[in-house]
Design a protein around this motif. Structure first.
Motif, PDB file in Angstrom:
ATOM      1  N   LEU A 111     -26.850  18.755 -48.484  1.00 20.63           N
ATOM      2  CA  LEU A 111     -28.109  18.486 -49.186  1.00 20.63           C
ATOM      3  C   LEU A 111     -28.159  17.052 -49.711  1.00 20.63           C
ATOM      4  CD1 LEU A 111     -28.337  21.862 -51.125  1.00 20.63           C
ATOM      5  CD2 LEU A 111     -29.981  21.075 -49.411  1.00 20.63           C
ATOM      6  N   ASP A 112     -27.049  16.587 -50.289  1.00 19.20           N
ATOM      7  CA  ASP A 112     -27.022  15.231 -50.833  1.00 19.20           C
ATOM      8  C   ASP A 112     -27.189  14.185 -49.730  1.00 19.20           C
ATOM      9  OD1 ASP A 112     -26.728  16.244 -53.367  1.00 19.20           O
ATOM     10  OD2 ASP A 112     -24.551  15.982 -53.434  1.00 19.20           O
ATOM     11  N   LYS A 113     -26.569  14.448 -48.577  1.00 18.77           N
ATOM     12  CA  LYS A 113     -26.721  13.516 -47.447  1.00 18.77           C
ATOM     13  C   LYS A 113     -28.174  13.483 -46.980  1.00 18.77           C
ATOM     14  CE  LYS A 113     -22.002  13.794 -45.623  1.00 18.77           C
ATOM     15  NZ  LYS A 113     -21.152  14.260 -44.478  1.00 18.77           N
ATOM     16  N   TYR A 114     -28.814  14.644 -46.916  1.00 18.56           N
ATOM     17  CA  TYR A 114     -30.214  14.702 -46.506  1.00 18.56           C
ATOM     18  C   TYR A 114     -31.101  13.978 -47.513  1.00 18.56           C
ATOM     19  CZ  TYR A 114     -34.814  16.570 -45.372  1.00 18.56           C
ATOM     20  OH  TYR A 114     -36.160  16.681 -45.065  1.00 18.56           O
ATOM     21  N   ILE A 115     -30.827  14.198 -48.797  1.00 16.55           N
ATOM     22  CA  ILE A 115     -31.617  13.535 -49.841  1.00 16.55           C
ATOM     23  C   ILE A 115     -31.489  12.025 -49.730  1.00 16.55           C
ATOM     24  CG2 ILE A 115     -31.782  13.181 -52.339  1.00 16.55           C
ATOM     25  CD1 ILE A 115     -30.952  16.138 -52.663  1.00 16.55           C
ATOM     26  N   GLN A 116     -30.253  11.559 -49.553  1.00 14.85           N
ATOM     27  CA  GLN A 116     -30.024  10.108 -49.452  1.00 14.85           C
ATOM     28  C   GLN A 116     -30.650   9.534 -48.183  1.00 14.85           C
ATOM     29  OE1 GLN A 116     -25.889   9.077 -49.548  1.00 14.85           O
ATOM     30  NE2 GLN A 116     -26.264   6.878 -49.728  1.00 14.85           N
ATOM     31  N   LYS A 117     -30.498  10.227 -47.082  1.00 14.09           N
ATOM     32  CA  LYS A 117     -31.030   9.741 -45.807  1.00 14.09           C
ATOM     33  C   LYS A 117     -32.555   9.706 -45.825  1.00 14.09           C
ATOM     34  CE  LYS A 117     -30.912  10.737 -40.838  1.00 14.09           C
ATOM     35  NZ  LYS A 117     -30.381  11.653 -39.787  1.00 14.09           N
ATOM     36  N   SER A 118     -33.175  10.664 -46.501  1.00 18.84           N
ATOM     37  CA  SER A 118     -34.639  10.747 -46.529  1.00 18.84           C
ATOM     38  C   SER A 118     -35.249   9.939 -47.655  1.00 18.84           C
ATOM     39  CB  SER A 118     -35.067  12.222 -46.660  1.00 18.84           C
ATOM     40  OG  SER A 118     -34.528  13.001 -45.617  1.00 18.84           O
ATOM     41  N   GLY A 119     -34.427   9.283 -48.478  1.00 21.81           N
ATOM     42  CA  GLY A 119     -34.948   8.492 -49.584  1.00 21.81           C
ATOM     43  C   GLY A 119     -35.603   9.324 -50.659  1.00 21.81           C
ATOM     44  N   LEU A 120     -35.032  10.503 -50.952  1.00 20.92           N
ATOM     45  CA  LEU A 120     -35.629  11.423 -51.925  1.00 20.92           C
ATOM     46  C   LEU A 120     -34.807  11.531 -53.200  1.00 20.92           C
ATOM     47  CD1 LEU A 120     -36.568  14.299 -49.431  1.00 20.92           C
ATOM     48  CD2 LEU A 120     -38.117  12.602 -50.419  1.00 20.92           C
ATOM     49  N   SER A 121     -34.020  10.514 -53.495  1.00 23.04           N
ATOM     50  CA  SER A 121     -33.110  10.592 -54.640  1.00 23.04           C
ATOM     51  C   SER A 121     -33.847  10.748 -55.961  1.00 23.04           C
ATOM     52  CB  SER A 121     -32.221   9.343 -54.686  1.00 23.04           C
ATOM     53  OG  SER A 121     -31.453   9.251 -53.510  1.00 23.04           O
ATOM     54  N   THR A 122     -35.072  10.236 -56.034  1.00 27.92           N
ATOM     55  CA  THR A 122     -35.828  10.349 -57.281  1.00 27.92           C
ATOM     56  C   THR A 122     -36.604  11.660 -57.365  1.00 27.92           C
ATOM     57  OG1 THR A 122     -37.718   9.208 -56.283  1.00 27.92           O
ATOM     58  CG2 THR A 122     -36.086   7.841 -57.441  1.00 27.92           C
ATOM     59  N   GLN A 123     -36.601  12.420 -56.295  1.00 26.02           N
ATOM     60  CA  GLN A 123     -37.394  13.647 -56.256  1.00 26.02           C
ATOM     61  C   GLN A 123     -36.560  14.915 -56.139  1.00 26.02           C
ATOM     62  OE1 GLN A 123     -39.741  12.358 -52.843  1.00 26.02           O
ATOM     63  NE2 GLN A 123     -41.548  12.122 -54.158  1.00 26.02           N
ATOM     64  N   LEU A 124     -35.330  14.785 -55.652  1.00 26.88           N
ATOM     65  CA  LEU A 124     -34.458  15.949 -55.513  1.00 26.88           C
ATOM     66  C   LEU A 124     -33.093  15.644 -56.106  1.00 26.88           C
ATOM     67  CD1 LEU A 124     -36.476  16.304 -52.870  1.00 26.88           C
ATOM     68  CD2 LEU A 124     -34.747  17.968 -52.207  1.00 26.88           C
ATOM     69  N   GLU A 125     -32.454  16.666 -56.605  1.00 28.29           N
ATOM     70  CA  GLU A 125     -31.070  16.539 -57.048  1.00 28.29           C
ATOM     71  C   GLU A 125     -30.387  17.908 -56.969  1.00 28.29           C
ATOM     72  OE1 GLU A 125     -31.376  17.044 -61.891  1.00 28.29           O
ATOM     73  OE2 GLU A 125     -31.548  15.025 -61.030  1.00 28.29           O
ATOM     74  N   THR A 126     -29.075  17.893 -56.869  1.00 28.07           N
ATOM     75  CA  THR A 126     -28.297  19.136 -56.790  1.00 28.07           C
ATOM     76  C   THR A 126     -27.274  19.174 -57.915  1.00 28.07           C
ATOM     77  OG1 THR A 126     -26.612  18.205 -55.308  1.00 28.07           O
ATOM     78  CG2 THR A 126     -28.560  19.205 -54.280  1.00 28.07           C
ATOM     79  N   ASN A 127     -26.912  20.376 -58.311  1.00 29.77           N
ATOM     80  CA  ASN A 127     -25.911  20.554 -59.362  1.00 29.77           C
ATOM     81  C   ASN A 127     -25.149  21.848 -59.092  1.00 29.77           C
ATOM     82  OD1 ASN A 127     -24.459  20.296 -61.790  1.00 29.77           O
ATOM     83  ND2 ASN A 127     -25.949  21.570 -62.860  1.00 29.77           N
ATOM     84  N   LEU A 128     -23.836  21.744 -58.944  1.00 28.79           N
ATOM     85  CA  LEU A 128     -22.982  22.906 -58.712  1.00 28.79           C
ATOM     86  C   LEU A 128     -22.243  23.228 -59.998  1.00 28.79           C
ATOM     87  CD1 LEU A 128     -21.764  25.001 -56.789  1.00 28.79           C
ATOM     88  CD2 LEU A 128     -20.064  23.288 -56.126  1.00 28.79           C
ATOM     89  N   ASN A 129     -22.455  24.442 -60.512  1.00 33.12           N
ATOM     90  CA  ASN A 129     -21.780  24.852 -61.740  1.00 33.12           C
ATOM     91  C   ASN A 129     -21.083  26.194 -61.534  1.00 33.12           C
ATOM     92  OD1 ASN A 129     -23.816  26.889 -62.040  1.00 33.12           O
ATOM     93  ND2 ASN A 129     -25.166  25.367 -62.977  1.00 33.12           N
ATOM     94  N   GLN A 130     -20.692  26.841 -62.621  1.00 29.12           N
ATOM     95  CA  GLN A 130     -19.891  28.055 -62.538  1.00 29.12           C
ATOM     96  C   GLN A 130     -20.669  29.275 -62.075  1.00 29.12           C
ATOM     97  OE1 GLN A 130     -16.569  28.103 -62.950  1.00 29.12           O
ATOM     98  NE2 GLN A 130     -16.745  25.892 -63.160  1.00 29.12           N
ATOM     99  N   SER A 131     -21.987  29.192 -62.067  1.00 34.67           N
ATOM    100  CA  SER A 131     -22.785  30.356 -61.695  1.00 34.67           C
ATOM    101  C   SER A 131     -23.649  30.155 -60.459  1.00 34.67           C
ATOM    102  CB  SER A 131     -23.702  30.766 -62.858  1.00 34.67           C
ATOM    103  OG  SER A 131     -24.581  29.700 -63.185  1.00 34.67           O
TER     104      SER A 131
END
Length: 275
Positions: A111-131
């Protein structure tokens, strides 16, 4: 008057020797039965007979105790096997937890690679936590202002996310809609509840349509304006609060510790006292 003549008592022979003799015969019989059983291939019958003789004679440990010893050994072996199975269960769960962590990390990297490649860093973000693995998408990346219809150019984004999710099946996925606190009152959306709900459902439909995913694992909900990320007092804060979130829920979640539960209960009690 005549006296009666008393006959001398007839003496009985001593038969006390019959008791040890009968015991000896019984033991010999038992010995021959054991020897006969030992010559047979059916060892289960031998063990049953040995236990029966041991119970009958109760004469200590000897050849007849072999069945009891075998039974004890089998019990010990079964106990050891049960412990091994419990340990294997713990190891298998630990292995599954590690595999899940690896899968979610790989999905986040994609997902992060897709976000970076598509120039969507200001519109999408991911977060992996315990749940969960949480994907946050700003509303301007998907919807026109005040609308729940996904932009034509934004359907490619939903399709890409759905295809990535397809590589990691079996996870429950929750899609939630959020708005800012600016009131809306139209024929289609009487309040922010309806707007956030419709946005979540529409985005979920595209994930299912193009990702070839299992609908029974999907659900959607609406939070309206009531779970903001930032303050609604600024334009930047309101922009962050308008979003759709996709939660890939973990299957293996560590239970809360007693300490954490105690802290939670204490906080609830304090809150109740304040009220």
């Amino acid at each position: 008057m005549s006296r009666k003549r008393h006959e001398p008592h007839e003496e009985h022979p001593d038969e006390s020797w019959l008791l040890p003799y009968s015991d000896l015969m019984t033991l010999l019989l038992a010995l021959f039965i054991v020897l006969f059983a030992a010559s047979s291939v059916n060892t289960s019958k031998l063990e049953e007979m040995s236990r029966a003789f041991k119970t009958a004679f109760s004469s200590g440990i000897g050849i007849l105790d072999k069945g009891a010893l075998t039974e004890d050994n089998q019990l010990k072996r079964r106990t050891a096997e049960d412990l091994d199975r419990k340990d294997d269960g713990k190891k298998s769960r630990k292995t599954l937890e590690l595999e899940e962590q690896q899968n979610l990390e790989e999905l986040q990297q994609q997902l992060d690679k897709y976000i970076q490649k598509s120039g969507l860093s200001t519109q999408l973000e991911t977060n992996l936590n315990q749940s969960e693995l949480l994907i946050t998408i700003r509303d301007n990346a998907l919807f026109p202002s005040g609308s729940a219809n996904i932009k034509q150019e934004s359907q490619k984004l939903a399709t890409a996310i759905g295809q990535m999710l397809h590589q990691y099946p079996g996870y429950e996925i929750l899609v939630t809609g959020h708005t800012d606190n600016q009131p809306i009152n139209t024929a289609e959306f009487p309040s922010n509840w309806e707007l956030s709900s419709k946005r979540a459902v529409n985005f979920m439909k595209i994930l299912l349509k193009y990702g070839n995913l299992d609908p029974k694992l999907f659900s959607s909900t609406a939070y309206g304006e009531y779970r903001p990320l930032e303050s609604n007092l600024t334009d930047a804060g309101r922009a962050k609060n308008r979003r759709v979130e996709v939660s890939i829920l973990r299957k293996y979640v560590e239970p809360a510790t007693d300490g954490a539960n105690q802290i939670t209960l204490t906080a609830m009690a304090d809150e109740g006292n304040k009220q």
